[in-house]
Scaffold this motif. Sequence first.
Motif, PDB file in Angstrom:
ATOM      1  N   GLY A   1      -6.901  11.692   0.869  1.00 23.07           N
ATOM      2  CA  GLY A   1      -6.292  11.001  -0.227  1.00 23.07           C
ATOM      3  C   GLY A   1      -5.939   9.590  -0.006  1.00 23.07           C
ATOM      4  N   PRO A   2      -6.172   9.313  -1.356  1.00 18.71           N
ATOM      5  CA  PRO A   2      -5.767   7.590  -1.655  1.00 18.71           C
ATOM      6  C   PRO A   2      -4.835   7.405  -0.983  1.00 18.71           C
ATOM      7  CG  PRO A   2      -5.873   8.499  -3.559  1.00 18.71           C
ATOM      8  CD  PRO A   2      -5.611   9.624  -2.442  1.00 18.71           C
ATOM      9  N   LEU A   3      -5.286   5.836   0.097  1.00 23.93           N
ATOM     10  CA  LEU A   3      -4.287   5.321   0.708  1.00 23.93           C
ATOM     11  C   LEU A   3      -4.107   4.445   0.461  1.00 23.93           C
ATOM     12  CD1 LEU A   3      -3.425   6.492   3.861  1.00 23.93           C
ATOM     13  CD2 LEU A   3      -2.045   7.200   2.260  1.00 23.93           C
ATOM     14  N   SER A   4      -3.096   3.153   0.553  1.00 25.41           N
ATOM     15  CA  SER A   4      -3.755   1.806   0.298  1.00 25.41           C
ATOM     16  C   SER A   4      -1.862   0.774   0.173  1.00 25.41           C
ATOM     17  CB  SER A   4      -3.738   0.578  -1.431  1.00 25.41           C
ATOM     18  OG  SER A   4      -2.784   1.112  -2.761  1.00 25.41           O
TER      19      SER A   4
ATOM     20  N   ASP B   1      -8.388  -0.008  17.163  1.00 27.15           N
ATOM     21  CA  ASP B   1      -7.786  -0.618  16.600  1.00 27.15           C
ATOM     22  C   ASP B   1      -8.007  -0.612  15.249  1.00 27.15           C
ATOM     23  OD1 ASP B   1      -6.651  -3.186  15.609  1.00 27.15           O
ATOM     24  OD2 ASP B   1      -6.676  -4.471  17.920  1.00 27.15           O
ATOM     25  N   GLY B   2      -6.828   0.172  14.613  1.00 23.02           N
ATOM     26  CA  GLY B   2      -6.235   0.309  13.255  1.00 23.02           C
ATOM     27  C   GLY B   2      -5.842  -0.959  13.204  1.00 23.02           C
ATOM     28  N   ALA B   3      -5.423  -1.637  12.923  1.00 23.56           N
ATOM     29  CA  ALA B   3      -5.002  -3.020  12.284  1.00 23.56           C
ATOM     30  C   ALA B   3      -6.036  -3.922  12.161  1.00 23.56           C
ATOM     31  CB  ALA B   3      -3.724  -3.701  12.927  1.00 23.56           C
ATOM     32  N   LEU B   4      -6.890  -4.289  13.410  1.00 24.73           N
ATOM     33  CA  LEU B   4      -8.461  -4.792  12.839  1.00 24.73           C
ATOM     34  C   LEU B   4      -9.513  -4.254  12.221  1.00 24.73           C
ATOM     35  CD1 LEU B   4     -10.363  -6.492  14.300  1.00 24.73           C
ATOM     36  CD2 LEU B   4     -11.108  -5.791  16.063  1.00 24.73           C
ATOM     37  N   TYR B   5      -9.016  -2.453  11.570  1.00 23.45           N
ATOM     38  CA  TYR B   5     -10.481  -2.346  11.354  1.00 23.45           C
ATOM     39  C   TYR B   5      -9.325  -2.198   9.598  1.00 23.45           C
ATOM     40  CZ  TYR B   5     -12.633   1.244   9.038  1.00 23.45           C
ATOM     41  OH  TYR B   5     -13.661   1.728   7.991  1.00 23.45           O
ATOM     42  N   ASP B   6      -7.881  -1.808   9.600  1.00 21.19           N
ATOM     43  CA  ASP B   6      -7.909  -2.221   8.435  1.00 21.19           C
ATOM     44  C   ASP B   6      -8.020  -3.890   8.371  1.00 21.19           C
ATOM     45  OD1 ASP B   6      -5.586  -1.484   6.487  1.00 21.19           O
ATOM     46  OD2 ASP B   6      -4.605  -2.674   7.025  1.00 21.19           O
ATOM     47  N   SER B   7      -8.022  -4.603   8.418  1.00 22.25           N
ATOM     48  CA  SER B   7      -8.094  -6.283   8.253  1.00 22.25           C
ATOM     49  C   SER B   7      -9.419  -6.171   7.150  1.00 22.25           C
ATOM     50  CB  SER B   7      -8.240  -7.415   9.583  1.00 22.25           C
ATOM     51  OG  SER B   7      -9.112  -7.128  10.153  1.00 22.25           O
ATOM     52  N   LEU B   8     -10.924  -5.656   7.444  1.00 18.42           N
ATOM     53  CA  LEU B   8     -12.149  -5.550   6.742  1.00 18.42           C
ATOM     54  C   LEU B   8     -11.597  -5.110   5.263  1.00 18.42           C
ATOM     55  CD1 LEU B   8     -14.027  -4.108   9.781  1.00 18.42           C
ATOM     56  CD2 LEU B   8     -14.159  -6.568   8.874  1.00 18.42           C
ATOM     57  N   TYR B   9     -10.176  -4.500   4.526  1.00 14.78           N
ATOM     58  CA  TYR B   9     -10.373  -4.101   3.132  1.00 14.78           C
ATOM     59  C   TYR B   9      -9.085  -5.796   3.001  1.00 14.78           C
ATOM     60  CZ  TYR B   9     -10.913   0.730   4.998  1.00 14.78           C
ATOM     61  OH  TYR B   9     -12.242   1.960   4.730  1.00 14.78           O
ATOM     62  N   THR B  10      -9.503  -5.752   1.216  1.00 11.86           N
ATOM     63  CA  THR B  10      -8.827  -6.321   0.426  1.00 11.86           C
ATOM     64  C   THR B  10      -7.433  -5.599   0.347  1.00 11.86           C
ATOM     65  OG1 THR B  10      -9.082  -4.987  -1.064  1.00 11.86           O
ATOM     66  CG2 THR B  10     -11.003  -6.939  -1.510  1.00 11.86           C
ATOM     67  N   PRO B  11      -6.424  -6.849   0.747  1.00 16.03           N
ATOM     68  CA  PRO B  11      -4.858  -6.520   0.539  1.00 16.03           C
ATOM     69  C   PRO B  11      -4.529  -5.093  -0.570  1.00 16.03           C
ATOM     70  CG  PRO B  11      -4.906  -8.430   0.897  1.00 16.03           C
ATOM     71  CD  PRO B  11      -6.129  -7.920   0.326  1.00 16.03           C
ATOM     72  N   ASP B  12      -5.457  -4.971  -1.728  1.00 15.36           N
ATOM     73  CA  ASP B  12      -5.486  -4.142  -2.991  1.00 15.36           C
ATOM     74  C   ASP B  12      -6.096  -2.583  -2.621  1.00 15.36           C
ATOM     75  OD1 ASP B  12      -7.147  -5.040  -3.651  1.00 15.36           O
ATOM     76  OD2 ASP B  12      -6.512  -5.386  -5.521  1.00 15.36           O
ATOM     77  N   ALA B  13      -6.993  -2.493  -1.920  1.00 12.94           N
ATOM     78  CA  ALA B  13      -8.163  -1.578  -1.242  1.00 12.94           C
ATOM     79  C   ALA B  13      -7.577  -0.137  -1.214  1.00 12.94           C
ATOM     80  CB  ALA B  13      -8.882  -2.203  -0.287  1.00 12.94           C
ATOM     81  N   ILE B  14      -8.138   0.931  -1.378  1.00 15.54           N
ATOM     82  CA  ILE B  14      -7.982   1.855  -1.518  1.00 15.54           C
ATOM     83  C   ILE B  14      -9.297   2.548  -0.715  1.00 15.54           C
ATOM     84  CG2 ILE B  14      -8.445   4.213  -2.723  1.00 15.54           C
ATOM     85  CD1 ILE B  14      -7.132   2.443  -5.321  1.00 15.54           C
ATOM     86  N   SER B  15      -8.662   3.407   0.366  1.00 13.99           N
ATOM     87  CA  SER B  15      -9.218   4.381   1.278  1.00 13.99           C
ATOM     88  C   SER B  15      -8.596   5.348   0.812  1.00 13.99           C
ATOM     89  CB  SER B  15      -8.877   3.299   3.058  1.00 13.99           C
ATOM     90  OG  SER B  15      -9.415   4.395   3.412  1.00 13.99           O
ATOM     91  N   ASN B  16      -9.713   7.018   1.568  1.00 14.42           N
ATOM     92  CA  ASN B  16      -9.820   7.915   1.477  1.00 14.42           C
ATOM     93  C   ASN B  16     -10.190   8.729   2.687  1.00 14.42           C
ATOM     94  OD1 ASN B  16      -8.946   9.042  -1.851  1.00 14.42           O
ATOM     95  ND2 ASN B  16     -10.589   6.935  -1.877  1.00 14.42           N
TER      96      ASN B  16
END
Length: 133
Positions: free
Chosen positions: A47-50, A28-43
């Motif tokens: 590459g860096p995505l936010s 569940d990508g949306a659920l996983y993404d909800s664990l990040y701050t809104p401005d978080a950077i994931s690599n």
Amino acid sequence: MSESIVLEVPDDADEQNDLLIRIFNSGDGALYDSLYTPDAISNISGGPLSGEERTAFFKEFLATGPKINSTVLQTYTTGDTSLLIVDYEMTVPGPDGATTQLRGTCTDVVIRDEEGKWRLAVDRPVAAEEHAA
């Protein structure tokens, strides 16, 4: 998803890691993404995505069924910020059904938000064959 996953990210780094693994492996990508701050950077993408780009990536990528396992090696916490050093192994299915095995070390920064909940602010996995920049 048949199993309910509690999104309360605990204070304990090993428990945080266990929660991240369960949610990542749920697909569940949306659920996983909800664990990040809104401005978080994931690599994780390489590459860096936010923001919306990060959310779209997780939805698409996790829907393909990758699986991860990781172990917290070190934790450094000061106030509302923690740095986690994590070894990981990831199995990524390809379009032809073959899988790719990735191993490496990830540097995660988690912060406690205004509501007192821990959220990922930065994740930077580095595959074992790559060198940190």
